[in-house]
Structures are given as structure tokens and as C-alpha cells.
Design a protein around this motif. Sequence first.
Motif, PDB file in Angstrom:
ATOM      1  N   CYS A  49      -6.992   5.973  -2.986  1.00 43.45           N
ATOM      2  CA  CYS A  49      -6.944   5.239  -1.721  1.00 43.45           C
ATOM      3  C   CYS A  49      -6.853   3.746  -1.953  1.00 43.45           C
ATOM      4  O   CYS A  49      -7.578   3.187  -2.776  1.00 43.45           O
ATOM      5  CB  CYS A  49      -8.165   5.567  -0.876  1.00 43.45           C
ATOM      6  N   ILE A  50      -5.965   3.090  -1.209  1.00 45.63           N
ATOM      7  CA  ILE A  50      -5.769   1.648  -1.296  1.00 45.63           C
ATOM      8  C   ILE A  50      -5.970   1.058   0.090  1.00 45.63           C
ATOM      9  O   ILE A  50      -5.188   1.349   1.010  1.00 45.63           O
ATOM     10  CB  ILE A  50      -4.346   1.312  -1.798  1.00 45.63           C
ATOM     11  N   PRO A  51      -7.019   0.249   0.271  1.00 36.49           N
ATOM     12  CA  PRO A  51      -7.229  -0.358   1.592  1.00 36.49           C
ATOM     13  C   PRO A  51      -6.069  -1.276   1.976  1.00 36.49           C
ATOM     14  O   PRO A  51      -5.535  -1.997   1.138  1.00 36.49           O
ATOM     15  CB  PRO A  51      -8.519  -1.162   1.406  1.00 36.49           C
ATOM     16  N   VAL A  52      -5.675  -1.225   3.230  1.00 36.02           N
ATOM     17  CA  VAL A  52      -4.644  -2.116   3.765  1.00 36.02           C
ATOM     18  C   VAL A  52      -5.223  -2.785   5.001  1.00 36.02           C
ATOM     19  O   VAL A  52      -5.583  -2.112   5.970  1.00 36.02           O
ATOM     20  CB  VAL A  52      -3.361  -1.344   4.123  1.00 36.02           C
ATOM     21  N   PRO A  53      -5.380  -4.121   5.007  1.00 33.36           N
ATOM     22  CA  PRO A  53      -5.947  -4.790   6.168  1.00 33.36           C
ATOM     23  C   PRO A  53      -5.008  -4.660   7.370  1.00 33.36           C
ATOM     24  O   PRO A  53      -3.801  -4.508   7.190  1.00 33.36           O
ATOM     25  CB  PRO A  53      -6.051  -6.260   5.703  1.00 33.36           C
ATOM     26  N   PRO A  54      -5.518  -4.623   8.588  1.00 35.32           N
ATOM     27  CA  PRO A  54      -6.906  -4.933   8.909  1.00 35.32           C
ATOM     28  C   PRO A  54      -7.843  -3.745   8.791  1.00 35.32           C
ATOM     29  O   PRO A  54      -9.010  -3.886   8.493  1.00 35.32           O
ATOM     30  CB  PRO A  54      -6.822  -5.410  10.344  1.00 35.32           C
ATOM     31  N   LEU A  57       6.749   0.330   2.290  1.00 29.25           N
ATOM     32  CA  LEU A  57       5.376   0.534   1.849  1.00 29.25           C
ATOM     33  C   LEU A  57       5.130  -0.177   0.517  1.00 29.25           C
ATOM     34  O   LEU A  57       4.059  -0.758   0.297  1.00 29.25           O
ATOM     35  CB  LEU A  57       5.080   2.030   1.711  1.00 29.25           C
ATOM     36  N   LYS A  58       6.107  -0.142  -0.365  1.00 26.05           N
ATOM     37  CA  LYS A  58       5.979  -0.843  -1.646  1.00 26.05           C
ATOM     38  C   LYS A  58       5.733  -2.328  -1.415  1.00 26.05           C
ATOM     39  O   LYS A  58       4.855  -2.942  -2.041  1.00 26.05           O
ATOM     40  CB  LYS A  58       7.243  -0.637  -2.477  1.00 26.05           C
ATOM     41  N   ARG A  59       6.481  -2.928  -0.477  1.00 28.73           N
ATOM     42  CA  ARG A  59       6.305  -4.346  -0.189  1.00 28.73           C
ATOM     43  C   ARG A  59       4.919  -4.626   0.394  1.00 28.73           C
ATOM     44  O   ARG A  59       4.296  -5.641   0.087  1.00 28.73           O
ATOM     45  CB  ARG A  59       7.398  -4.825   0.769  1.00 28.73           C
ATOM     46  N   ILE A  60       4.437  -3.718   1.255  1.00 28.12           N
ATOM     47  CA  ILE A  60       3.112  -3.897   1.859  1.00 28.12           C
ATOM     48  C   ILE A  60       2.037  -3.888   0.778  1.00 28.12           C
ATOM     49  O   ILE A  60       1.158  -4.756   0.733  1.00 28.12           O
ATOM     50  CB  ILE A  60       2.834  -2.792   2.898  1.00 28.12           C
ATOM     51  N   ILE A  61       2.093  -2.915  -0.127  1.00 27.02           N
ATOM     52  CA  ILE A  61       1.085  -2.789  -1.181  1.00 27.02           C
ATOM     53  C   ILE A  61       1.114  -3.999  -2.105  1.00 27.02           C
ATOM     54  O   ILE A  61       0.087  -4.619  -2.390  1.00 27.02           O
ATOM     55  CB  ILE A  61       1.299  -1.487  -1.983  1.00 27.02           C
ATOM     56  N   GLU A  62       2.298  -4.361  -2.591  1.00 24.91           N
ATOM     57  CA  GLU A  62       2.400  -5.431  -3.576  1.00 24.91           C
ATOM     58  C   GLU A  62       2.138  -6.808  -2.973  1.00 24.91           C
ATOM     59  O   GLU A  62       1.710  -7.722  -3.685  1.00 24.91           O
ATOM     60  CB  GLU A  62       3.771  -5.401  -4.242  1.00 24.91           C
ATOM     61  N   SER A  63       2.394  -6.980  -1.689  1.00 26.13           N
ATOM     62  CA  SER A  63       2.140  -8.276  -1.058  1.00 26.13           C
ATOM     63  C   SER A  63       0.683  -8.419  -0.627  1.00 26.13           C
ATOM     64  O   SER A  63       0.194  -9.517  -0.400  1.00 26.13           O
ATOM     65  CB  SER A  63       3.053  -8.466   0.154  1.00 26.13           C
ATOM     66  N   THR A  64      -0.043  -7.294  -0.538  1.00 24.52           N
ATOM     67  CA  THR A  64      -1.444  -7.333  -0.129  1.00 24.52           C
ATOM     68  C   THR A  64      -2.369  -7.511  -1.326  1.00 24.52           C
ATOM     69  O   THR A  64      -3.340  -8.261  -1.269  1.00 24.52           O
ATOM     70  CB  THR A  64      -1.821  -6.044   0.625  1.00 24.52           C
ATOM     71  N   TRP A  65      -2.077  -6.812  -2.426  1.00 28.88           N
ATOM     72  CA  TRP A  65      -2.958  -6.831  -3.588  1.00 28.88           C
ATOM     73  C   TRP A  65      -2.228  -7.421  -4.793  1.00 28.88           C
ATOM     74  O   TRP A  65      -1.161  -6.954  -5.174  1.00 28.88           O
ATOM     75  CB  TRP A  65      -3.438  -5.415  -3.914  1.00 28.88           C
ATOM     76  N   GLU A  66      -2.844  -8.411  -5.411  1.00 27.66           N
ATOM     77  CA  GLU A  66      -2.180  -9.101  -6.516  1.00 27.66           C
ATOM     78  C   GLU A  66      -2.131  -8.275  -7.793  1.00 27.66           C
ATOM     79  O   GLU A  66      -1.352  -8.561  -8.696  1.00 27.66           O
ATOM     80  CB  GLU A  66      -2.881 -10.429  -6.814  1.00 27.66           C
ATOM     81  N   ASN A  67      -2.963  -7.241  -7.896  1.00 24.07           N
ATOM     82  CA  ASN A  67      -3.006  -6.465  -9.135  1.00 24.07           C
ATOM     83  C   ASN A  67      -2.427  -5.061  -8.977  1.00 24.07           C
ATOM     84  O   ASN A  67      -2.702  -4.181  -9.774  1.00 24.07           O
ATOM     85  CB  ASN A  67      -4.445  -6.375  -9.654  1.00 24.07           C
ATOM     86  N   TYR A  68      -1.620  -4.850  -7.948  1.00 23.47           N
ATOM     87  CA  TYR A  68      -0.943  -3.567  -7.783  1.00 23.47           C
ATOM     88  C   TYR A  68       0.555  -3.736  -8.035  1.00 23.47           C
ATOM     89  O   TYR A  68       1.166  -4.716  -7.591  1.00 23.47           O
ATOM     90  CB  TYR A  68      -1.149  -3.008  -6.370  1.00 23.47           C
ATOM     91  N   ARG A  69       1.126  -2.781  -8.748  1.00 23.42           N
ATOM     92  CA  ARG A  69       2.573  -2.760  -8.980  1.00 23.42           C
ATOM     93  C   ARG A  69       3.077  -1.354  -8.668  1.00 23.42           C
ATOM     94  O   ARG A  69       2.407  -0.368  -8.984  1.00 23.42           O
ATOM     95  CB  ARG A  69       2.916  -3.085 -10.434  1.00 23.42           C
ATOM     96  N   VAL A  70       4.234  -1.277  -8.083  1.00 19.39           N
ATOM     97  CA  VAL A  70       4.885   0.011  -7.843  1.00 19.39           C
ATOM     98  C   VAL A  70       6.120   0.069  -8.728  1.00 19.39           C
ATOM     99  O   VAL A  70       6.988  -0.798  -8.653  1.00 19.39           O
ATOM    100  CB  VAL A  70       5.293   0.178  -6.367  1.00 19.39           C
ATOM    101  N   VAL A  71       6.174   1.062  -9.607  1.00 17.01           N
ATOM    102  CA  VAL A  71       7.330   1.262 -10.481  1.00 17.01           C
ATOM    103  C   VAL A  71       8.009   2.547 -10.050  1.00 17.01           C
ATOM    104  O   VAL A  71       7.469   3.636 -10.220  1.00 17.01           O
ATOM    105  CB  VAL A  71       6.919   1.332 -11.961  1.00 17.01           C
TER     106      VAL A  71
END
Length: 547
Positions: free
Chosen positions: A228-233, A267-281
Amino acid sequence: MNRRNLQGCFLIVMFFLILTCPQAAFSREDTAYISFKRVGVSRHQSDTYIVKKNEWLLNIIQKKYDVSKREAYRILKLVKRFNPELRNMNVIYPGQKLLLPRKRSSETAAAAHPSSGVLSDEKKEKVILKYVVKRGDSISGIIYRKFGNSRGEIYRILGLVKRLNPRVRDLDRIYPGQTLFLPRTIREMARLSFEMDKVTIPEHKILSVVSHIINRMYGVVITDGSYCIPVPPSGEVKIDCSRVSVIEINDGNIILLDLSNRIPADLKRIIESTWENYRVVSMQKGERVSSILERVIDATGVYEVKKVNRYEKVGNIPIVKVFVEWLVSKKPRFKGTGSYAFNFVSKSSQLVPLPVKDYAQRNGLEIIEIMDGLGIAADEKIYQSCPVQVLDSGSGMELANSLFEMLGYSPVKGSGIDILIGDGLTLSMKADLLLNTEGGRIIITSSSVPDQVVNILQKRGDRVVFISEKESRKEVIEGIMRVMKIPCLNNDFKFPLSGRNGKESGDISLPALRLGDGEILYLVDYNVDKEICGLLNKEYKVTLVRY
């Protein structure tokens, strides 16, 4: 419903639509999906903040994230989820530890985004040239004008150009004004060359190859359960790890390895723009395992991979050289040493012998081999460790006696030798060792013998060897071999490893005294690794003797 709540609901609806509508999710039921329920917070997702005097939460959030007051209220909800022990968000005290979400900077996001699926923007600027297609251009004509190569070479470069332009479906159909990526120079073309791409791995084996590499980085590959990866809000992305593997790197990034392209681009853009230490390959269509490994390693943030195509030296004595294609090591700013390499081979005969791989690993370099159609592979030949005969080298005379016995002779110790007899005069001497051979007697002495006596003995066919206490063991052996007329060569002998693509994949360098021209012995004055000794004995019929 006020405006702020309306915006929050709108975001939730948008996330849900991205992940559930057939067009965005590619009509797959197993696409990563979003749900809204409370979950634990990973240490990778947060930073610890110690409250200072006269601080309150909204003030901390505004300073840390540089956001408006309205945006700060939205982040405040996420902070509450990160700190469930906070009963009253308005009551905090100096010295209190809070977990705050780690927000990704736009600068970091831009640097980490691979624009072609293979190379980052930073790499592209250094080695890639943007070419704008002109009227009348053809891809082969562009390559010929730029690189001036033969027809066969053009086809090789064309394969690289295809890799650099994955979004161009048909390079035979280019149009004026279209932008293509080309190598800047022949040298850069060599750096970007994908020779190992001749090796292909079935898709179902790619994950095991990636896992093997990641384990060498002390990373963990999660392939079951949910992540699970929290996504604000107030949302969270829930990843099904059986379909999208999650890679956690110690002190590094978290990588979502999407080998089947289940994660939509939004979704990839949402994850990577929210968390600095997440990467989607995500795996590109037709992408080779070499490219995937390069991007995964780059995404760790801790390790770097370089295509070196060179021989690496391992060990001291003997020195073993092994050809390495890719070298993985920690980035300079991270503590710790150690590196490992991975090569691509097309058949088992090209595998590095197991004793060499073990020897390299004990000397700080692990070699991983990936075989065409198979995945992770290793030499399966069994090499029995061979016993090394040791000569007695307590003294020069003891070494000589031991050497004779090893060669199959039985020297006599302390034998008296008559030099002159007659007319009431007898001249004799004592030999420390006396050896009778078909070519005459060999007299070994540690006492100085006058030249006249030596001449008399030589006229009889005897040979005299004087061993001084000052002589080295090597000099003693060379002197005896010279008198016995046995070939003796002091050199650094090379034993090539299996050949690959017309080149040797390395060699074993063995400094030694080589005795004989039929049954050859290699005399060394150092310990040889038992496994290397077994390899030399089995593959090269080398008999080692320690002196």
C-alpha cells in the motif's frame, strides 16, 4: 459541501477513474487499483521531524513543503495518518518526534524520469543527438551520411536507432519535421551498443534474473501479498505484488517492477510525483533483459551500472583475468565497498569455469552470467581439488634431495669420492649427495671445491654442483636442472579460459618454474587456490609442486 471538500472528492473520483475505467486500465481486471482504508506507513515514505519551540503543525507543514495554507490543510490529513498517536493535532510540544510525508521535488522527478524508457534525460543530453528529419530523408541515408558505414554496419546502427526511438513504430516511414534520436559520435554509438541483446530471456524468467541481481544489492523483491502506498489527501494505491513486484533497496528507493505494463501512465506520474523515493519501471515492448536490468539498477538510487567490456584482474598470486561486460557498484556518496559483474552468454561453453567464479568472489568480485533462453546460469563441471606435492626446503641440500626423489632418483648421502690414487698419494672428498645417472655421476656438495679438482672430476664424466647457503631456493633448483640437462624455464605462464565471440574470456596467470619437456612440472613458491589448482589439473594437465 465547501470548496475544499469538493476538491478532495474530485481527486478521489479522478484516481478511481484512472484505475478502473477500461481505457485507462487497458481493460484488465488485474490492474493495480486504489482503495481507501487505513494502512501502516513504511519508513521509506516518511521523514522524522523533531518539533522546536513555538512551532505548530500547520506552520511546520508550510515551511517544509512551501505550500499555501489551503494545501497545508490537505497535507495535515496525511500527517494525521502518519501519526495516529496524535489525539489533538493542535497540541504538540518541543522535542516531540513526528513522521512527515516525504514529498518529491520537481527537480528530482525530472532527473529520474526516463524519456525513452531506456535512457534518462541527463544521459540523453550527453550521448544523444536530436535530428530533425528533412524532406527526402530516409533512415538509412541519415545513418550513412552521419557515420559513413558499410551496408552491414548500417543495419547494426539501425538496431540501435530503433532502441533510441521506441515511439517510432516504423523507421521506414519518417516525415519532415519529425525528431529522431541518434548517437552523437561513433564512440558514443559504441557506448550505447547493445551487443548483449543477442541474448534473449523468456518473459516468465525475467523476474528471477532481476531478483538474483537485486539480492546482491541486499535488496528485497516482494512477489506476493499487497503493498500500500498512501496518496494524499486521503487515498492509497494498493499494489498486488503477484502481478507488480515491489523492490525495496536498503537506504535506497522503492521500485515498482511492472513487467506486464499493468500500471497506467497517469498512476505512474501520481506515484512518482508524490513520493521522492518511489520509481516505476515498466517493461517496454520488445525490451531486452539487459535494458531492464540497467534501468532497475539505475532506479535504486544507490547503485550504478556501467558497461565496461574489459578484463578485470582478481587475486594476487595467481592473478586471474576475467572479461566483464557490465560492472555494478555503489555510487561514491554511499558507504560500503564491493562490486559485482554480469555477462551475457549464448551457450554453456562460454561460461566462466566455476573455480574461477568462486576465486573471483573470494577476491571481491562476484560474476553473474545470464544465458540465452535460460536466465541465470553457471558452469556445472566438477573440478576435484588436486593434492600439491611439497618439497622439503629446510635447507638447500634438503631441497636438492627432495627434488631428486620427486624426479624418481635415489641419491646417496655422505658418500666418499676418490679423486687421485697412486704413488702413495690419495686424494678424496665427501659428497653431501651422490646421484648415479646414465650420463654419469652428479656430485652435490656444500663445501668449496678447487677448480683443479672440478676439472679432474669433469674429465671422468662427473658433474659437480656447489650449493651455497646464500643461494635462493629457485637458484638451487635451476642449478640442479642445468647440470641434469632438464629444461627449466622461469616465466609467468598463461592458461586461457573458454573463448567467447572470437576472444578469450580471460586467463590464469601462473608464475612458476616449468621443468621438463615431456611430463611437465610447475614449481611454485606460494600457495595456489585449491579450486584453481583442480581446474589447471583437469583442463590443462598441470601438475603443481610447492618448493
